[in-house]
Design a protein around this motif. Structure first.
Motif, mmCIF file in Angstrom:
data_model
loop_
_atom_site.group_PDB
_atom_site.id
_atom_site.type_symbol
_atom_site.label_atom_id
_atom_site.label_comp_id
_atom_site.label_asym_id
_atom_site.label_seq_id
_atom_site.Cartn_x
_atom_site.Cartn_y
_atom_site.Cartn_z
ATOM 1 N N GLU A 133 -21.360 0.808 5.162
ATOM 2 C CA GLU A 133 -20.418 1.014 6.265
ATOM 3 C C GLU A 133 -19.336 2.021 5.924
ATOM 4 O O GLU A 133 -18.676 2.559 6.818
ATOM 5 C CB GLU A 133 -19.747 -0.308 6.659
ATOM 6 C CG GLU A 133 -20.692 -1.348 7.239
ATOM 7 C CD GLU A 133 -21.277 -2.241 6.161
ATOM 8 O OE1 GLU A 133 -21.229 -1.849 4.979
ATOM 9 O OE2 GLU A 133 -21.785 -3.323 6.506
ATOM 10 N N SER A 151 -19.675 -4.759 16.478
ATOM 11 C CA SER A 151 -19.599 -4.794 15.016
ATOM 12 C C SER A 151 -20.502 -5.857 14.401
ATOM 13 O O SER A 151 -20.951 -5.708 13.268
ATOM 14 C CB SER A 151 -18.152 -5.039 14.584
ATOM 15 O OG SER A 151 -17.672 -6.256 15.125
ATOM 16 N N ILE A 180 -14.305 -5.310 2.594
ATOM 17 C CA ILE A 180 -13.037 -5.303 3.322
ATOM 18 C C ILE A 180 -12.668 -3.861 3.643
ATOM 19 O O ILE A 180 -12.567 -3.022 2.749
ATOM 20 C CB ILE A 180 -11.928 -5.971 2.500
ATOM 21 C CG1 ILE A 180 -12.306 -7.425 2.186
ATOM 22 C CG2 ILE A 180 -10.592 -5.908 3.226
ATOM 23 C CD1 ILE A 180 -11.328 -8.135 1.281
ATOM 24 N N SER A 181 -12.471 -3.583 4.926
ATOM 25 C CA SER A 181 -12.106 -2.235 5.349
ATOM 26 C C SER A 181 -10.628 -2.202 5.734
ATOM 27 O O SER A 181 -9.863 -3.070 5.349
ATOM 28 C CB SER A 181 -12.982 -1.802 6.526
ATOM 29 O OG SER A 181 -12.853 -2.710 7.602
ATOM 30 N N GLY A 182 -10.233 -1.214 6.515
ATOM 31 C CA GLY A 182 -8.859 -1.129 6.974
ATOM 32 C C GLY A 182 -7.952 -0.462 5.969
ATOM 33 O O GLY A 182 -8.295 0.553 5.348
ATOM 34 N N SER A 183 -6.767 -1.045 5.756
ATOM 35 C CA SER A 183 -5.751 -0.431 4.905
ATOM 36 C C SER A 183 -6.212 -0.226 3.458
ATOM 37 O O SER A 183 -5.977 0.843 2.894
ATOM 38 C CB SER A 183 -4.479 -1.280 4.944
ATOM 39 O OG SER A 183 -3.484 -0.733 4.122
ATOM 40 N N CYS A 223 -9.152 0.394 2.368
ATOM 41 C CA CYS A 223 -10.118 1.496 2.385
ATOM 42 C C CYS A 223 -9.401 2.838 2.487
ATOM 43 O O CYS A 223 -9.685 3.776 1.734
ATOM 44 C CB CYS A 223 -11.097 1.301 3.543
ATOM 45 S SG CYS A 223 -12.241 2.669 3.775
ATOM 46 N N ARG A 224 -8.458 2.940 3.421
ATOM 47 C CA ARG A 224 -7.719 4.203 3.576
ATOM 48 C C ARG A 224 -6.969 4.559 2.301
ATOM 49 O O ARG A 224 -6.940 5.726 1.886
ATOM 50 C CB ARG A 224 -6.746 4.092 4.748
ATOM 51 C CG ARG A 224 -7.416 4.003 6.109
ATOM 52 C CD ARG A 224 -6.393 4.188 7.221
ATOM 53 N NE ARG A 224 -5.396 3.147 7.202
ATOM 54 C CZ ARG A 224 -5.515 2.000 7.851
ATOM 55 N NH1 ARG A 224 -6.601 1.755 8.571
ATOM 56 N NH2 ARG A 224 -4.560 1.089 7.809
ATOM 57 N N ASP A 236 0.820 -1.209 0.000
ATOM 58 C CA ASP A 236 0.000 0.000 0.000
ATOM 59 C C ASP A 236 0.855 1.261 0.000
ATOM 60 O O ASP A 236 0.563 2.229 -0.713
ATOM 61 C CB ASP A 236 -0.926 0.006 1.227
ATOM 62 C CG ASP A 236 -2.000 -1.065 1.122
ATOM 63 O OD1 ASP A 236 -2.182 -1.607 0.013
ATOM 64 O OD2 ASP A 236 -2.648 -1.369 2.141
ATOM 65 N N GLN A 255 -16.210 7.457 5.669
ATOM 66 C CA GLN A 255 -15.081 7.779 4.795
ATOM 67 C C GLN A 255 -15.537 8.585 3.583
ATOM 68 O O GLN A 255 -14.867 9.534 3.165
ATOM 69 C CB GLN A 255 -14.389 6.493 4.333
ATOM 70 C CG GLN A 255 -13.676 5.725 5.431
ATOM 71 C CD GLN A 255 -14.562 4.744 6.149
ATOM 72 O OE1 GLN A 255 -15.785 4.855 6.131
ATOM 73 N NE2 GLN A 255 -13.970 3.761 6.807
#
Length: 912
Positions: free
Chosen positions: A473, A726, A433-436, A438-439, A392, A477
């Motif tokens: 969700e 969650s 899938i969220s987290g890295s 997504c950012r 990433d 963001q």
């Protein structure tokens, strides 16, 4: 010695107390060990380690410090030709450490000067092969002293230069490091002397000739080392010099010998290790910055090591390129460096962090020299193209670099390539899938939106809308992205386009789907109501469907009610005060004021309704605006408060201990209302199940006898608020009119689960005391245990139907197993070995599962048995248990791979 050594290291004070000794006695014992001839080298090295590590504790008295320094100095004089070199080297290191770390450094200056003279004698006179380690350590000790007290060795730089030229063994790099350090400080001394004439009175002739004099030497030095005059004050000025060319050597200074010395260092750099090369190059760069010499003499080093794989040298060379922007490279040389940097940025054999540093250096060079990258051939930039294996961080830096290069490009192929990158990055988010990932995607969307033209901006709007439609969700963001675009670019078009498309999609949803992620959908409605690009009727119709067609009012969740009121309040400012829309808005507020279970939400809805019916649209917009309160209004409020017109309610009292006792009653699953006769019937039944199920947990609440005395024996308006999880919908608040001491009130906590995972819900209790004080306190959390989620499937008692369903589900899970090649599949298979006999495992399973699944019976079949568990809303756990000597082997299959850790932990608990 080793146990005592570790004991002393862990706690010196406890060690002294335990062994009934003091610091002075311990120091004498350590010195006796060092002087003894019958002690081993290992023991002596441990003693030296104690002195190095705990010198500040052991030698906090100057008399004791002088005793130790004198003893160690005598050891060096008496044993340096006979003792082991490694032992004598550590003695030198210990003396250096004690001198530089002590608080009495100014008081022990005579010891320091004598020790420096001793070190110089060692590096000059001990020329045997066995003493190379001792000489190299002596050079390192001198260098540490010179770094701590800059300028101490300035008068013997020429002598050190001569020793560097004479030394031809592998330790010559230690001599070089010492010489480079002393030379750098000498040049800095010459540079700062004209600026500090009041503190260091030297005539101009001395200043201008100092560099030539120290490098021209006769090969001898005084028998006793003498430091420069006022070296202590001089060292403080040298230490404060910055790494730039602000202070330079006077132009009248003869620098010819200095150029020879620098050339000597540069020519021998390739013979050094990386550590010494970095140190020496840093000193040479400082010398050139302080002098008027041209940095072109460093060009050979720059071109040789600018893109080597050693990250220390590589950063050093690029730092050289940044510091000396002119005079060190021409256009061809810069092109060579650029090509090497680009190759390294995408090299498959380099670690990801080094590739990231290469790209960051490219960005730095582009900032220092605009258009540095955009003028090169496109084929040179191929290593910067994103690939599927990029981390990433690497991908972010690559796209940051490429977007800066092509920000003014009108090439459709380039824009299409950037779009394909966005399309690939959105796939993990479309799978939830969220987290890295997504950012990274949202950072890149913001970067591209600020960099490229309208075509790319429209594509980004479609990507953001698709993500919101697939998974609500990601609403926070997305809203942050819209807010940043509006703030930085003053562009409301993006938020309007995304919100308009998403709200139109929300209108088409069934009420059950709309309420599934209601808190996110309400946030989108509020944002749409604020946007000038969205027709207000769209969010109003969505809110109307939620209030009128769902059970949100009956459930009375305060958070949901507050989100609805926020959206309605926003619509009140934009909708006209007359017409159908205003009537619909008033009806919604009226419905909430009458039927919403939470009293706070009802009261606020009633207030908003009165404002809507009595205040004009213009005044309403001004009243509900987010601007600051006018000074006249502030004065009126202050006057009203000072005249006690508006009574001030007391603050909420927070109690750290629980006032209530919450106990769970016996919990059992309800029986299924129907049963399935075969596999097809069961599959049809599963497909008709909702996307979430409700756990009805009975509890008993009462007042605790350990409550604070000032809390009355009867409390009123008790509200229990639950935390969120969650995998679960936040449970609705529970309201109890009153609870008296000794009274037990039965309640049922309804928890809606989306995924069958164990969870814990924190509980906060709010109540009113007899005095009218509002208080809040914590309660014991409610735990949802994994085995409480087990159900027996609704099958007839016939063994054949259960056996057929087990085989069908096992084959189905095996075909839909989750893997990297099939990330969307949710099935999983695993195997565990339990330290439990076959019969004990069978009995444990029956005992553990019967209370929660009363109709479950393990299916025995020729020495093995199978267990089929149903986890609402539509998941399963299948177990195949087989004997293996004194242990048991359990094969596990589940159609939700995230359940495997919980299954494994549950089986381990059974076996223990």
């Amino acid at each position: 010695m080793d146990p005592l050594w570790y004991e002393f290291r862990s706690s010196p004070a406890s060690f002294l107390q335990k062994n009934r000794t003091n610091v002075e006695g311990l120091v004498h014992d350590l010195l006796q060990i060092l002087y003894s001839d019958d002690k081993t080298i290992t023991l002596k090295l441990n003693v030296l380690g104690i002195l190095q590590e705990h010198g500040s504790f052991l030698l906090d008295d100057i008399n004791r410090l002088e005793l130790v320094l004198g003893t160690l100095k005598n050891i060096v004089k008496e044993q340096r030709n006979t003792a082991e070199p490694i032992y004598m080297s550590q003695v030198l290191v210990t003396i250096t450490d004690l001198l530089l770390q002590t608080q009495f450094l100014e008081s022990v200056q005579p010891y320091l000067i004598e020790f420096v003279s001793m070190l110089l004698e060692i590096i000059e006179k001990l020329k045997t092969e066995t003493n190379r380690l001792l000489r190299s350590t002596a050079c390192d000790c001198l260098k540490e002293i010179e770094l701590s007290i800059p300028g101490l060795l300035c008068d013997i730089v020429g002598h050190l230069f001569g020793m560097c030229q004479a030394e031809n063994s592998f330790i010559h790099q230690h001599y070089m490091g010492l010489f480079a350090t002393a030379l750098c400080h000498n040049v800095q001394k010459v540079a700062i002397l004209p600026n500090t004439e009041s503190n260091f009175p030297d005539d101009e002739g001395t200043v201008s000739s100092s560099l030539r004099d120290v490098l021209f030497h006769d090969g001898r030095r005084p028998q006793v080392f003498e430091p420069p005059p006022k070296y202590w004050k001089l060292s403080k000025h040298i230490a404060k010099m910055p790494l730039n060319d602000a202070i330079k050597v006077p132009d009248s200074t003869d620098q010819s010998e200095l150029m020879k010395a620098i050339s000597f260092l540069v020519d021998h750099c390739h013979l050094f290790t990386t550590h010494f090369m970095v140190q020496i190059i840093l000193k040479v760069m400082r010398i050139i910055l302080c002098s008027t010499l041209s940095p072109v003499m460093l060009k050979s080093l720059l071109l040789r090591y600018s893109c080597c794989y050693d990250i220390q040298l590589w950063n050093m060379m690029l730092l050289m390129k940044v510091l000396f922007t002119e005079g060190i490279c021409d256009e061809k040389d810069e092109l060579v460096i650029l090509r090497r940097l680009i190759i390294m940025s995408g090299h498959p054999c380099l670690p990801s962090h080094q590739c990231a540093i290469a790209i960051q250096w490219l960005l730095q060079l582009e900032n220092d020299e605009p258009k540095f990258l955009s003028e090169v051939d496109s084929h040179m930039l191929e290593p910067l193209q994103p690939v599927v294996f990029d981390a990433d961080e690497i991908l972010w830096f690559k796209l940051l670099t490429l977007s800066g290069i092509y920000q003014d490009s009108s090439n459709d192929d380039i824009i299409t390539g950037f779009k394909s990158v966005l399309g690939a990055l959105q796939k993990p988010l479309l799978c939830g899938i969220s987290g890295s990932p997504c950012r990274l995607l949202y950072r890149i969307m913001l970067l591209f939106f600020e960099t490229f033209d309208d075509d790319m901006k429209k594509y980004i709007e479609r990507v953001a809308a698709n993500i919101l439609v697939a998974h609500a969700e990601f609403t926070p963001q997305s809203l942050d992205l819209m807010a940043l675009v509006s703030k930085r670019m003053e562009n409301e078009t993006m938020s309007g386009s995304i919100l308009s498309e998403v709200c139109q999609w929300l209108q088409t949803l069934e009420i059950s789907e709309l309420c599934l992620k209601l808190e996110y959908h309400l946030c989108l409605c509020t944002a749409a109501a604020k946007s000038k690009q969205v027709w207000p009727q769209i969010p109003l119709q969505i809110l109307k469907k939620v209030i009128m067609d769902s059970s949100v009012c009956q459930e009375g969740d305060w958070d949901i009610g507050n989100a609805i009121l926020l959206a309605l309040c926003t619509l009140m400012k934009v909708l006209p005060s007359d017409g159908t829309a205003a009537k619909d808005l008033a009806n919604l507020l009226l419905t909430m004021s009458k039927s919403f279970m939470d009293i706070d939400i009802r009261d606020r809805a009633r207030i908003y309704l009165q404002i809507l019916l009595t205040v004009s649209n213009e005044k309403l917009s001004a009243l509900l605006s987010e601007s600051e309160i006018s000074s006249d209004l502030s004065q009126a409020v202050d006057a009203g408060i000072s005249n006690n017109v508006y009574p001030i309610s007391s603050s909420v009292k927070t109690i750290s201990t629980s006032v209530f006792i919450l106990e769970r009653a016996e919990y059992r699953h309800n029986k299924w209302t129907n049963s399935c006769i075969d596999v097809d019937d069961y599959c049809q039944w599963i497909s008709e199940q909702p996307n979430m199920f409700v756990l009805h947990i009975p509890c008993i609440i009462s007042l605790s006898k350990g409550k604070p005395d000032w809390v009355s024996d009867k409390v009123y308006a008790v509200v229990l608020q639950f935390s969120s999880s969650s995998s679960y919908i936040k449970p609705p608040d529970i309201r109890i009119p009153s609870i008296s001491m000794g009274e037990e009130v039965s309640i049922i906590v309804n928890i809606k689960a989306v995924k069958p995972f164990p969870a814990s819900f924190e509980i906060k209790g709010i109540f009113t005391n007899d005095d009218g004080d509002t208080c809040t306190c914590p309660l014991e959390p409610i735990q949802i245990y994994f085995h409480e989620l087990f159900h027996s499937p609704p099958l007839d008692n016939a063994k054949a139907s259960a056996k057929g369903l087990f085989n069908f589900l096992w084959a189905k899970i095996k075909n839909e197993e989750h893997s990297r090649s099939c990330p969307t599949n949710e099935g999983a298979l695993s195997v565990m070995r339990l330290e439990l006999s076959y019969q004990k495992l069978h009995d444990s399973l029956v005992n553990k599962l019967t209370p929660y699944c009363p109709y479950l019976q393990p299916l025995k079949d020729e020495g093995s048995y199978e267990v089929l568990l149903f986890l609402p809303p539509h998941y399963h756990i299948l177990l195949k248990c087989s004997p293996d000597d004194t242990t048991s082997v359990v094969e596990i299959a589940t159609d939700l791979w995230m359940l495997l850790p919980f299954v494994g932990e549950w089986l381990k608990n059974i076996s223990s």
